[in-house]
Design a protein around this motif. Structure first.
Motif, PDB file in Angstrom:
ATOM      1  N   SER A 173       0.627  -1.059  -0.035  1.00  0.00           N
ATOM      2  CA  SER A 173      -0.235   0.178   0.416  1.00  0.00           C
ATOM      3  C   SER A 173       0.512   1.251   0.036  1.00  0.00           C
ATOM      4  O   SER A 173       0.491   2.201  -0.358  1.00  0.00           O
ATOM      5  CB  SER A 173      -1.281  -0.347   1.341  1.00  0.00           C
ATOM      6  N   PHE A 174       2.055   0.717   0.643  1.00  0.00           N
ATOM      7  CA  PHE A 174       2.824   2.047  -0.010  1.00  0.00           C
ATOM      8  C   PHE A 174       4.390   1.882   0.780  1.00  0.00           C
ATOM      9  O   PHE A 174       4.774   0.291   0.606  1.00  0.00           O
ATOM     10  CB  PHE A 174       2.366   3.381   1.669  1.00  0.00           C
ATOM     11  N   GLU A 175       5.134   2.321   0.487  1.00  0.00           N
ATOM     12  CA  GLU A 175       6.991   2.087   0.289  1.00  0.00           C
ATOM     13  C   GLU A 175       6.623   2.045   2.191  1.00  0.00           C
ATOM     14  O   GLU A 175       6.576   3.110   2.506  1.00  0.00           O
ATOM     15  CB  GLU A 175       7.662   3.726  -0.515  1.00  0.00           C
ATOM     16  N   SER A 176       7.457   1.401   1.677  1.00  0.00           N
ATOM     17  CA  SER A 176       8.300   0.483   3.182  1.00  0.00           C
ATOM     18  C   SER A 176       9.407   0.123   3.549  1.00  0.00           C
ATOM     19  O   SER A 176       9.999  -0.540   4.448  1.00  0.00           O
ATOM     20  CB  SER A 176       7.638  -0.573   3.430  1.00  0.00           C
ATOM     21  N   SER A 177      10.615   1.422   2.789  1.00  0.00           N
ATOM     22  CA  SER A 177      12.131   1.484   3.227  1.00  0.00           C
ATOM     23  C   SER A 177      11.918   1.992   4.595  1.00  0.00           C
ATOM     24  O   SER A 177      13.044   0.758   4.982  1.00  0.00           O
ATOM     25  CB  SER A 177      13.084   2.214   2.461  1.00  0.00           C
ATOM     26  N   GLY A 178      11.268   2.392   5.646  1.00  0.00           N
ATOM     27  CA  GLY A 178      11.560   2.876   6.959  1.00  0.00           C
ATOM     28  C   GLY A 178      11.568   1.254   7.373  1.00  0.00           C
ATOM     29  O   GLY A 178      12.295   0.491   8.961  1.00  0.00           O
ATOM     30  N   MET A 179      10.511  -0.015   7.392  1.00  0.00           N
ATOM     31  CA  MET A 179       9.958  -0.070   7.901  1.00  0.00           C
ATOM     32  C   MET A 179      10.544  -1.855   7.315  1.00  0.00           C
ATOM     33  O   MET A 179      11.325  -2.453   8.177  1.00  0.00           O
ATOM     34  CB  MET A 179       8.613  -1.022   7.307  1.00  0.00           C
ATOM     35  N   ALA A 180      11.584  -1.967   6.512  1.00  0.00           N
ATOM     36  CA  ALA A 180      12.173  -3.060   6.384  1.00  0.00           C
ATOM     37  C   ALA A 180      13.361  -2.487   7.160  1.00  0.00           C
ATOM     38  O   ALA A 180      14.582  -3.417   7.935  1.00  0.00           O
ATOM     39  CB  ALA A 180      12.615  -2.844   4.792  1.00  0.00           C
ATOM     40  N   ARG A 181      14.283  -1.301   6.748  1.00  0.00           N
ATOM     41  CA  ARG A 181      15.110  -1.241   7.646  1.00  0.00           C
ATOM     42  C   ARG A 181      15.192  -1.202   9.315  1.00  0.00           C
ATOM     43  O   ARG A 181      16.487  -2.029   9.565  1.00  0.00           O
ATOM     44  CB  ARG A 181      15.626   0.554   7.594  1.00  0.00           C
ATOM     45  N   GLN A 233      11.450   6.713  11.930  1.00  0.00           N
ATOM     46  CA  GLN A 233      11.979   6.427  12.616  1.00  0.00           C
ATOM     47  C   GLN A 233      12.527   6.480  13.773  1.00  0.00           C
ATOM     48  O   GLN A 233      12.749   5.176  14.434  1.00  0.00           O
ATOM     49  CB  GLN A 233      13.913   7.266  11.888  1.00  0.00           C
ATOM     50  N   ALA A 234      11.666   7.378  14.345  1.00  0.00           N
ATOM     51  CA  ALA A 234      11.540   7.696  15.943  1.00  0.00           C
ATOM     52  C   ALA A 234      10.648   6.861  16.715  1.00  0.00           C
ATOM     53  O   ALA A 234      10.750   5.459  17.287  1.00  0.00           O
ATOM     54  CB  ALA A 234      11.281   9.043  16.223  1.00  0.00           C
ATOM     55  N   ARG A 235       9.221   6.263  15.858  1.00  0.00           N
ATOM     56  CA  ARG A 235       8.907   5.169  16.360  1.00  0.00           C
ATOM     57  C   ARG A 235       9.131   3.681  15.971  1.00  0.00           C
ATOM     58  O   ARG A 235       9.495   3.071  16.769  1.00  0.00           O
ATOM     59  CB  ARG A 235       7.311   5.403  15.212  1.00  0.00           C
ATOM     60  N   LEU A 236      10.129   3.725  15.232  1.00  0.00           N
ATOM     61  CA  LEU A 236      10.651   2.252  15.115  1.00  0.00           C
ATOM     62  C   LEU A 236      11.655   1.984  16.088  1.00  0.00           C
ATOM     63  O   LEU A 236      12.079   0.684  16.600  1.00  0.00           O
ATOM     64  CB  LEU A 236      11.633   2.466  13.567  1.00  0.00           C
ATOM     65  N   ALA A 242      11.412   3.592  19.463  1.00  0.00           N
ATOM     66  CA  ALA A 242      10.876   3.257  20.557  1.00  0.00           C
ATOM     67  C   ALA A 242      10.460   1.570  20.604  1.00  0.00           C
ATOM     68  O   ALA A 242      10.934   0.925  21.949  1.00  0.00           O
ATOM     69  CB  ALA A 242       9.854   3.585  20.191  1.00  0.00           C
ATOM     70  N   GLY A 243      10.064   0.926  18.726  1.00  0.00           N
ATOM     71  CA  GLY A 243       9.854  -0.183  18.785  1.00  0.00           C
ATOM     72  C   GLY A 243      10.640  -1.125  19.524  1.00  0.00           C
ATOM     73  O   GLY A 243      10.942  -1.988  19.944  1.00  0.00           O
ATOM     74  N   ALA A 244      12.126  -0.888  18.557  1.00  0.00           N
ATOM     75  CA  ALA A 244      12.601  -1.436  18.901  1.00  0.00           C
ATOM     76  C   ALA A 244      13.795  -1.792  20.329  1.00  0.00           C
ATOM     77  O   ALA A 244      14.106  -2.680  20.512  1.00  0.00           O
ATOM     78  CB  ALA A 244      14.295  -0.829  18.164  1.00  0.00           C
ATOM     79  N   GLU A 245      13.616  -0.550  21.247  1.00  0.00           N
ATOM     80  CA  GLU A 245      14.041  -0.370  22.289  1.00  0.00           C
ATOM     81  C   GLU A 245      12.983  -1.505  23.592  1.00  0.00           C
ATOM     82  O   GLU A 245      13.411  -2.234  24.179  1.00  0.00           O
ATOM     83  CB  GLU A 245      13.829   1.250  23.070  1.00  0.00           C
ATOM     84  N   LEU A 246      12.035  -1.274  22.541  1.00  0.00           N
ATOM     85  CA  LEU A 246      10.962  -1.970  23.806  1.00  0.00           C
ATOM     86  C   LEU A 246      10.809  -3.888  23.279  1.00  0.00           C
ATOM     87  O   LEU A 246      11.137  -4.111  24.528  1.00  0.00           O
ATOM     88  CB  LEU A 246       9.456  -1.863  22.951  1.00  0.00           C
ATOM     89  N   LEU A 247      11.558  -4.155  22.697  1.00  0.00           N
ATOM     90  CA  LEU A 247      11.510  -5.145  22.376  1.00  0.00           C
ATOM     91  C   LEU A 247      13.346  -5.403  22.905  1.00  0.00           C
ATOM     92  O   LEU A 247      14.162  -6.751  23.147  1.00  0.00           O
ATOM     93  CB  LEU A 247      12.378  -5.238  20.452  1.00  0.00           C
ATOM     94  N   GLY A 248      13.572  -5.046  23.304  1.00  0.00           N
ATOM     95  CA  GLY A 248      14.783  -4.544  24.323  1.00  0.00           C
ATOM     96  C   GLY A 248      17.008  -4.794  23.793  1.00  0.00           C
ATOM     97  O   GLY A 248      17.392  -5.196  24.126  1.00  0.00           O
ATOM     98  N   LEU A 249      16.187  -4.111  22.346  1.00  0.00           N
ATOM     99  CA  LEU A 249      17.521  -3.546  21.703  1.00  0.00           C
ATOM    100  C   LEU A 249      18.369  -2.983  22.023  1.00  0.00           C
ATOM    101  O   LEU A 249      17.300  -1.842  22.998  1.00  0.00           O
ATOM    102  CB  LEU A 249      16.831  -3.934  19.657  1.00  0.00           C
ATOM    103  N   ASN A 250      19.850  -2.693  21.770  1.00  0.00           N
ATOM    104  CA  ASN A 250      20.363  -1.430  21.909  1.00  0.00           C
ATOM    105  C   ASN A 250      20.055  -0.231  20.902  1.00  0.00           C
ATOM    106  O   ASN A 250      20.233  -0.397  19.949  1.00  0.00           O
ATOM    107  CB  ASN A 250      21.584  -1.632  22.005  1.00  0.00           C
TER     108      ASN A 250
END
Length: 161
Positions: free
Chosen positions: A39-47, A79-82, A84-92
């Motif tokens: 539905s939309f270009e998703s390069s941020g999600m892929a990254r 990127q900020a949302r991603l 924050a999501g990464a941080e919630l998953l315990g990522l550095n």
């Protein structure tokens, strides 16, 4: 593609129903992130998925991104949302952000696009088994296998070893 509703349906249906085969070592599932389908270009999600994978959390981020597809749409690429999501998953967070902005991640996404072009991928999801396309349709133009047929194909390959 993380912006592809058919990919989300495949993830929620077939993929989850095949996890037992993956865990048993009978199936290797390789996800190649494409960014221009859906539905939309998703390069941020892929990254975000790639960078989560660099810290051992690809599949967890994969699940989050498909959930976000319906919740946030194109804003899932933020990127900020991603981060924050990464941080919630315990990522550095610092490692995630460095990966997100790296030329290596860009090169990986570019290689995925080249592979899709080389294989003449016209839609996502496209699934291959042992190098042969099996979904969404077979090389002869017939429909790809349903879940029961796919499980049978996997079991036949396992039994042949």
């Amino acid at each position: 593609s993380f912006s592809c509703s058919a990919c989300r349906s495949y993830h929620e249906g077939a993929f989850k129903q095949l996890q037992d085969k993956i865990e048993a070592g009978h199936l290797k599932f390789v996800y190649i992130p494409l960014t221009t389908y859906g539905s939309f270009e998703s390069s941020g999600m892929a990254r975000g998925a790639i960078c989560a994978g660099m810290q051992g959390k690809f599949w967890e981020m994969h699940d989050v991104l498909f959930d976000w597809q319906g919740r946030y749409g194109q804003n899932s690429n933020n990127q900020a949302r991603l981060a924050a999501g990464a941080e919630l998953l315990g990522l550095n967070k610092d490692e995630f952000n460095a990966c997100f902005n790296s030329s290596e991640t860009t090169a990986l996404i570019d290689r995925a696009a080249s592979l899709a072009k080389e294989r003449v991928v016209a839609a996502t999801p496209t699934v291959y088994m042992d190098g042969a396309k099996i979904y969404p349709d077979l090389p002869d133009g017939s429909d790809g296998p349903n879940l029961n047929q796919l499980r049978g194909m996997i079991e036949a390959k396992v039994g042949a070893k």
